[in-house]
Design an enzyme around this catalytic site. Structure first.
Site, short mmCIF file in Angstrom:
data_model
loop_
_atom_site.label_atom_id
_atom_site.label_comp_id
_atom_site.label_asym_id
_atom_site.label_seq_id
_atom_site.Cartn_x
_atom_site.Cartn_y
_atom_site.Cartn_z
N SER A 63 -6.34 -10.56 7.07
CA SER A 63 -6.83 -11.15 5.82
C SER A 63 -6.00 -12.38 5.48
O SER A 63 -6.50 -13.31 4.87
CB SER A 63 -6.71 -10.16 4.66
OG SER A 63 -7.51 -9.04 4.88
N LYS A 111 0.83 -1.21 0.00
CA LYS A 111 0.00 0.00 0.00
C LYS A 111 0.86 1.26 0.00
O LYS A 111 0.37 2.35 -0.24
CB LYS A 111 -0.91 0.02 1.23
CG LYS A 111 -2.03 -1.00 1.18
CD LYS A 111 -3.16 -0.68 2.14
CE LYS A 111 -2.88 -1.02 3.56
NZ LYS A 111 -2.98 -2.42 3.90
N HIS A 149 -0.97 -15.84 8.15
CA HIS A 149 0.44 -16.18 8.41
C HIS A 149 0.95 -15.00 9.23
O HIS A 149 0.76 -13.84 8.79
CB HIS A 149 1.22 -16.31 7.10
CG HIS A 149 2.69 -16.49 7.31
ND1 HIS A 149 3.35 -17.69 7.12
CD2 HIS A 149 3.64 -15.60 7.73
CE1 HIS A 149 4.64 -17.53 7.40
NE2 HIS A 149 4.84 -16.26 7.77
N LEU A 150 1.61 -15.28 10.35
CA LEU A 150 1.93 -14.17 11.26
C LEU A 150 2.71 -13.04 10.59
O LEU A 150 3.77 -13.26 10.00
CB LEU A 150 2.73 -14.67 12.47
CG LEU A 150 2.91 -13.56 13.52
CD1 LEU A 150 1.65 -13.36 14.34
CD2 LEU A 150 4.09 -13.83 14.43
N HIS A 151 2.15 -11.85 10.67
CA HIS A 151 2.84 -10.66 10.16
C HIS A 151 2.45 -9.48 11.05
O HIS A 151 1.39 -9.48 11.67
CB HIS A 151 2.48 -10.41 8.69
CG HIS A 151 1.03 -10.21 8.44
ND1 HIS A 151 0.15 -11.25 8.24
CD2 HIS A 151 0.27 -9.08 8.40
CE1 HIS A 151 -1.07 -10.78 8.06
NE2 HIS A 151 -1.03 -9.45 8.17
N HIS A 179 -3.26 -7.35 13.17
CA HIS A 179 -4.70 -7.29 12.95
C HIS A 179 -5.36 -8.54 13.48
O HIS A 179 -4.84 -9.64 13.32
CB HIS A 179 -5.01 -7.25 11.44
CG HIS A 179 -4.92 -5.89 10.84
ND1 HIS A 179 -4.68 -5.69 9.51
CD2 HIS A 179 -5.09 -4.66 11.39
CE1 HIS A 179 -4.68 -4.39 9.26
NE2 HIS A 179 -4.91 -3.75 10.39
P1 M7G Z 1 -3.72 -8.24 6.92
O1 M7G Z 1 -3.85 -7.77 8.33
O2 M7G Z 1 -3.62 -9.71 6.71
O3 M7G Z 1 -4.93 -7.80 6.03
O4 M7G Z 1 -2.45 -7.51 6.33
P2 M7G Z 1 -5.43 -6.45 5.39
O5 M7G Z 1 -4.93 -6.50 3.96
O6 M7G Z 1 -6.92 -6.61 5.44
O7 M7G Z 1 -4.90 -5.31 6.19
C1 M7G Z 1 -1.79 -7.90 5.18
C2 M7G Z 1 -0.91 -6.76 4.73
O8 M7G Z 1 -0.12 -7.20 3.65
C3 M7G Z 1 -1.75 -5.58 4.21
O9 M7G Z 1 -1.32 -4.37 4.83
C4 M7G Z 1 -1.52 -5.62 2.69
O10 M7G Z 1 -1.54 -4.31 2.11
C5 M7G Z 1 -0.15 -6.27 2.58
N1 M7G Z 1 0.04 -7.01 1.34
C6 M7G Z 1 -0.86 -7.79 0.74
N2 M7G Z 1 -0.31 -8.35 -0.37
C7 M7G Z 1 -0.99 -9.25 -1.25
C8 M7G Z 1 0.98 -7.92 -0.45
C9 M7G Z 1 2.05 -8.18 -1.36
O11 M7G Z 1 1.95 -8.92 -2.33
N3 M7G Z 1 3.23 -7.56 -1.08
C10 M7G Z 1 3.39 -6.70 -0.01
N4 M7G Z 1 4.59 -6.13 0.16
N5 M7G Z 1 2.39 -6.44 0.86
C11 M7G Z 1 1.20 -7.06 0.64
#
Ligand code: M7G
Length: 336
Positions: A271, A206, A274-276, A267
């Site tokens: 979404s 983002k 996998h832990l991030h 969060h």
């Molecule tokens: P989340 O809390 O699982 O879900 O965060 P959310 O998307 O509803 O916030 C996943 C985070 O990974 C989000 O901030 C996404 O913008 C980011 N993200 C998702 N994808 C598919 C990618 C990607 O391909 N590359 C990177 N660098 N970030 C991603």
């Protein structure tokens, strides 16, 4: 633990100037299955305009305030979601913007004048994110929807949420591509390769990395099988402390944003299971940073120090969109 998510689912703006140390992102938009050839095809991708073939089906949501539009359509017959976002104006570009733009007067009244400023193309960027092929779940994710606050007890998690996740969740292929260095390699800001406590820190997709006001990075754990906050126990404290300390340290070194200016959180529910961990700049109203979904990493660490089973034994609250299949399952179980 099984990596169930790997399958495709069915369906305060002050301070420092931004350091130019930041590498420019390669083309982020890619239509494909994320199989591992991303880096090779990056240059070709930059030459082609995948969006020239985009056929619009519907506008999923739009915001004049955020200057974004989420569009559902098709690219070469495949379902796609395109997100367009006007990028912030950079202070470094102001003098070029003032000297190189054309001005068209719109109105004049006393000391007040408004213009249409026609900027040179390089100063008038729109960030485009393409998801293709997109699943129905992606289309739903980006559609403006009413949300409901879910109250999830540990029993609900076991009997409703977990089976639902095992059957229906977003693919984690993009996460594995990052961990296996098949994608976004040149975007990695920091890596600790330890299989238990290590992680990769890189810009969230983002963030266009042009200014620190909306800084957004994510740390992805090397350890697999930790789906979310729910799975966290005291045994994960070394991993969480490592992400907090090395993550904030790396951001401070690379972007000159100190840890006191960072919001570091997980969060629930995420979404991607996998832990991030999310790192956003304090003062930036990042999507999903509200109290109903974001859990500060510092609080998570303290909670686990006090009670090793805190997150597996508590009722957790989270917002779910009206069309989320999980919400329907809670309704069917008489839990909403
Ligand atoms: P989340 O809390 O699982 O879900 O965060 P959310 O998307 O509803 O916030 C996943 C985070 O990974 C989000 O901030 C996404 O913008 C980011 N993200 C998702 N994808 C598919 C990618 C990607 O391909 N590359 C990177 N660098 N970030 C991603």
């Amino acid at each position: 633990m099984a990596e169930f998510g790997a399958k495709r689912e069915p369906g305060d703006g002050e301070e420092k100037d931004f350091s130019p140390k930041v590498k420019k992102p390669k083309a982020e938009a890619k239509c494909g299955n994320g199989g591992g050839k991303e880096e090779e095809s990056g240059e070709e991708e930059q030459r082609q305009n995948v969006l020239s073939e985009f056929e619009t089906c519907a506008v999923l949501s739009e915001s004049a305030r955020d200057k974004t539009i989420f569009v559902h359509g098709k690219i070469s017959g495949q379902e796609a979601v395109v997100i367009l976002e006007k990028t912030p104006i950079q202070k470094e570009a102001l003098s070029e913007l003032f000297s190189e733009s054309r001005l068209k007067l719109q109105m004049k009244n006393d000391i007040y004048r408004t213009y249409q400023l026609l900027a040179p193309p390089q100063l008038n960027e729109i960030k485009a994110t393409v998801v293709c092929p997109a699943t129905q779940k992606h289309i739903q994710k980006y559609q403006r929807q009413e949300s409901f606050l879910l109250q999830e007890t540990p029993d609900d998690y076991q009997s409703i949420t977990l089976p639902h996740l095992q059957e229906q969740s977003f693919s984690l292929q993009w996460v594995y591509n990052i961990l296996e260095k098949k994608a976004e390699v040149d975007r990695i800001v920091f890596e600790d390769p330890d299989p238990n406590t290590g992680f990769i820190l890189l810009p969230d997709f983002k963030w266009n990395q042009q200014q620190v006001d909306d800084l957004y990075l994510i740390a992805i754990s090397h350890q697999r099988g930790i789906k979310s906050l729910r799975d966290l126990k005291s045994e994960h404290l070394p991993l969480l402390r490592n992400i907090l300390h090395k993550g904030t340290e790396s951001i401070s070194e690379r972007y000159s944003v100190p840890s006191s200016k960072l919001r570091v959180y997980l969060h629930y529910q995420p979404s991607y299971f996998h832990l991030h961990v999310h790192f956003t700049r304090l003062g930036f109203d990042a999507p999903g940073c509200g109290v109903e979904r974001a859990h500060l990493l510092q609080d998570v660490i303290q909670n686990l120090q006090t009670d090793p089973l805190h997150y597996s034994t508590r009722t957790l609250y989270c917002p779910l969109r009206a069309d989320d299949a999980l919400l329907q399952k809670f309704r069917e179980a008489g839990r909403l």
